[in-house]
Design a protein around this motif. Sequence first.
Motif, mmCIF file in Angstrom:
data_model
loop_
_atom_site.group_PDB
_atom_site.id
_atom_site.type_symbol
_atom_site.label_atom_id
_atom_site.label_comp_id
_atom_site.label_asym_id
_atom_site.label_seq_id
_atom_site.Cartn_x
_atom_site.Cartn_y
_atom_site.Cartn_z
ATOM 1 N N ARG A 172 -37.025 -5.256 2.064
ATOM 2 C CA ARG A 172 -38.239 -5.721 1.383
ATOM 3 C C ARG A 172 -39.069 -4.615 0.755
ATOM 4 O O ARG A 172 -39.635 -4.782 -0.322
ATOM 5 N N SER A 216 -41.878 -12.151 -3.972
ATOM 6 C CA SER A 216 -41.910 -11.875 -2.535
ATOM 7 C C SER A 216 -41.766 -10.395 -2.248
ATOM 8 O O SER A 216 -42.205 -9.907 -1.197
ATOM 9 N N THR A 267 -35.472 -10.770 4.121
ATOM 10 C CA THR A 267 -35.995 -11.625 5.194
ATOM 11 C C THR A 267 -36.246 -13.033 4.675
ATOM 12 O O THR A 267 -35.887 -14.034 5.320
ATOM 13 N N GLN A 268 -36.863 -13.139 3.505
ATOM 14 C CA GLN A 268 -37.140 -14.465 2.941
ATOM 15 C C GLN A 268 -35.849 -15.225 2.625
ATOM 16 O O GLN A 268 -35.792 -16.444 2.787
ATOM 17 N N LYS A 291 -34.637 -18.713 4.127
ATOM 18 C CA LYS A 291 -34.169 -19.791 3.244
ATOM 19 C C LYS A 291 -32.840 -20.363 3.739
ATOM 20 O O LYS A 291 -32.623 -21.579 3.716
ATOM 21 N N ILE A 326 -41.265 -15.542 11.853
ATOM 22 C CA ILE A 326 -41.781 -16.068 10.586
ATOM 23 C C ILE A 326 -42.256 -17.506 10.755
ATOM 24 O O ILE A 326 -41.560 -18.338 11.343
ATOM 25 N N ILE A 370 -43.548 -20.671 8.193
ATOM 26 C CA ILE A 370 -43.690 -21.125 6.815
ATOM 27 C C ILE A 370 -45.001 -21.906 6.699
ATOM 28 O O ILE A 370 -45.242 -22.842 7.472
ATOM 29 N N ASN A 409 -43.437 -16.454 0.008
ATOM 30 C CA ASN A 409 -42.077 -16.897 0.271
ATOM 31 C C ASN A 409 -41.330 -16.987 -1.057
ATOM 32 O O ASN A 409 -41.939 -16.962 -2.128
ATOM 33 N N VAL A 410 -39.999 -17.117 -0.985
ATOM 34 C CA VAL A 410 -39.240 -17.289 -2.227
ATOM 35 C C VAL A 410 -39.404 -18.701 -2.778
ATOM 36 O O VAL A 410 -39.162 -18.931 -3.965
ATOM 37 N N TYR A 463 -46.057 -19.613 1.589
ATOM 38 C CA TYR A 463 -46.308 -18.291 2.146
ATOM 39 C C TYR A 463 -45.573 -18.181 3.476
ATOM 40 O O TYR A 463 -45.172 -19.185 4.072
ATOM 41 N N ILE A 464 -45.397 -16.946 3.931
ATOM 42 C CA ILE A 464 -44.887 -16.736 5.280
ATOM 43 C C ILE A 464 -45.889 -15.909 6.064
ATOM 44 O O ILE A 464 -46.460 -14.944 5.555
ATOM 45 N N GLU A 505 -46.170 -13.569 9.440
ATOM 46 C CA GLU A 505 -45.166 -12.784 10.159
ATOM 47 C C GLU A 505 -45.790 -11.890 11.210
ATOM 48 O O GLU A 505 -46.777 -11.208 10.967
#
Length: 484
Positions: free
Chosen positions: A82, A172, A238-239, A243, A263, A265, A282-283, A288-289, A291
């Motif tokens: 990331r 992201s 990570t995203q 997913k 994580i 969501i 988030n993707v 959003y995430i 964490e």
Amino acid sequence: MRKGYLIIDIGTGNCRVGLATIDGKVHSIYTSDVKYQKDEMFPDAVSFDPQQIFDDIKRLILEVRKASPDIEIKAILSTSQREGIVIFNDNGQALIGLPNVDNRGREWEQQFTHVPNIYQKTGRWPTTVFSALKLVGLRQRQPEIWGKIAAFTSISDWIGYELTHELAYEASQAAETLLYDVEKNKWSNELCDLFGINMNWLPRVRKSGTILGLIKDEFKYFLNLSKNIPFIIGGADTQLAVKGAQPEVDDIVLVSGTTTPIIKIVNDYLIDNNARCWVSRNVNENEYIMETNAGVSGLNYQRLKKVFFPNKSYEEIEDEILALKNPKTIASFGTLVFDKNLPLTRGGFYMDAPAHHELTAADFVFGIIFDIASSIKYNFDVLDEVSPISKEYVFGCGGGFKGKVLPQMISDLINKKVIVKEGYSQASVLGGVIICNDTLGEINAVKDTVKIFEPKGSNNLLNLYEKWLGYRNEINHIYTPENV
């Protein structure tokens, strides 16, 4: 021929190239180590040569093509660690790569620690893992590179540039720079001014799943394709792993790899008043995430396996651990108390003295695995305090969920079902397939659950967790209201 996608995944330790069909099945995957060079101008700085990485990727692509010649490649997608970046000069040449483990900005970190707007706008506190501080280090010590910067982007978006000659920054990963207003979903003039970063260096932000462009002719010929195919923007690894677990809003996903992000969501940008978690894009658009992160976890197990069980498989090790009646060690090898932004510099094993006459190597490995599970529980509890967790289950993905000992420990400690779905061990590749399918109008298969771990109500493990927490705090001189 079956339709599929070429997925490029550049992680902290290795590059992976996988070829997967549209149903999410990975037919071939090859890896190579990422080679870092130490930069002696800083106490703890490493970089990589982008050209060397790209040459390795091309070699891996040829290998997966040879292994799966009957799959028609319909698109290419890339994902990466990331916080890593690649820097370009004004000729569009990649000058240097700075990975997430590069800490060249650490000496200037304290200048930004108490600036309140950083956490409010970025959803994270300023540390050298993020690219803004890496660039500050370049400015301070490496003017010969600083003076040549014309642009930079994430590692996965750099791959997109090499294949299409189109430069972008996926949202992201832009959120990992400390230069991005996460809630407003755009670059921040205020943050760029604060860190002294030229906004002209920042590429256009594009959302995950966008077709960046068609691959260049030279790469079409390299792949022996009859026509140019699209490069689809991926996102942070990570995203993409999240997913791949196919969660819904309010679900929890544990991504167990070198580190273990916990994580959640969410639909809204909700930061914590005490800055105990990160909040990122988030993707999935408009998600959003939240964490927390257990820090270095799986890497410790990999390294210490070589010491205690160099010639045994993970399955054989687990059998020995399950045969233990009364494990005789606990361990603490974590690197971070996430909610306090406190690096940990001491670790070790804790056991009674003198050493028990039945002490075995399995006792030590139990301690290592329990350390990972306990770190996850600690950070799960923090996330639950910040944003209450209502679901009776969590999803697990990543290599850490291949076995049965760690997932069962986690289930017992957090008192939740741990659900592991098909494709969990290659979750970021599966996430890439889902994004490609969404973009190209293919139907995503719902992945079956392959393992469920139910909490057994183990008071022994909960008591052991309290011992672990006390030991971790003691050796690292962490003082809490309970132990002052």
